[in-house]
Design a protein around this motif. Structure first.
Motif, short mmCIF file in Angstrom:
data_model
loop_
_atom_site.label_atom_id
_atom_site.label_comp_id
_atom_site.label_asym_id
_atom_site.label_seq_id
_atom_site.Cartn_x
_atom_site.Cartn_y
_atom_site.Cartn_z
N TRP A 10 0.84 -1.20 0.00
CA TRP A 10 0.00 0.00 0.00
C TRP A 10 0.87 1.25 0.00
O TRP A 10 0.63 2.19 -0.77
N TYR B 261 4.02 1.56 -0.95
CA TYR B 261 4.75 1.68 -2.21
C TYR B 261 3.86 2.27 -3.30
O TYR B 261 4.27 3.16 -4.04
N ARG B 262 2.61 1.77 -3.40
CA ARG B 262 1.68 2.32 -4.40
C ARG B 262 1.40 3.79 -4.14
O ARG B 262 1.29 4.58 -5.06
N ARG B 263 1.28 4.15 -2.88
CA ARG B 263 1.01 5.55 -2.53
C ARG B 263 2.18 6.44 -2.91
O ARG B 263 2.00 7.54 -3.42
N THR C 50 4.54 5.90 -5.14
CA THR C 50 4.93 5.88 -6.55
C THR C 50 3.81 6.28 -7.50
O THR C 50 3.99 6.20 -8.71
N ARG C 51 2.67 6.70 -6.98
CA ARG C 51 1.60 7.11 -7.88
C ARG C 51 1.97 8.42 -8.57
O ARG C 51 2.72 9.24 -8.02
#
Length: 74
Positions: free
Chosen positions: A61, A63-65, A67-68
């Protein structure tokens, strides 16, 4: 190159946090008498699996936040 260094730093921090956190949880449960290392160590296995799932999903979660793509404020 900065992106690679950020990814390496994130991964290093994630692995370090996973190891330290799991060890602290395990030590706390052993010290509290929830389970001991004398038996089949099912408590340690359960702690390992649950902590890995929790820490892994939190890391994914985060990492996605991080790298968005950035959105414009306009």
């Amino acid at each position: 190159m900065t992106g690679n260094l950020q990814a390496i730093g994130f991964l290093f921090t994630w692995v370090l946090g996973w190891g330290i956190g799991g060890s602290l949880i395990d030590a706390g449960l052993i010290n509290a008498g929830v389970y001991s290392l004398e038996g089949a160590q099912l408590g340690t296995l359960t702690t390992f699996i649950l902590w890995s799932l929790l820490w892994g999903s939190g890391g994914a979660w985060l990492y996605r936040r991080w790298t968005r793509p950035l959105t414009s404020e306009r």
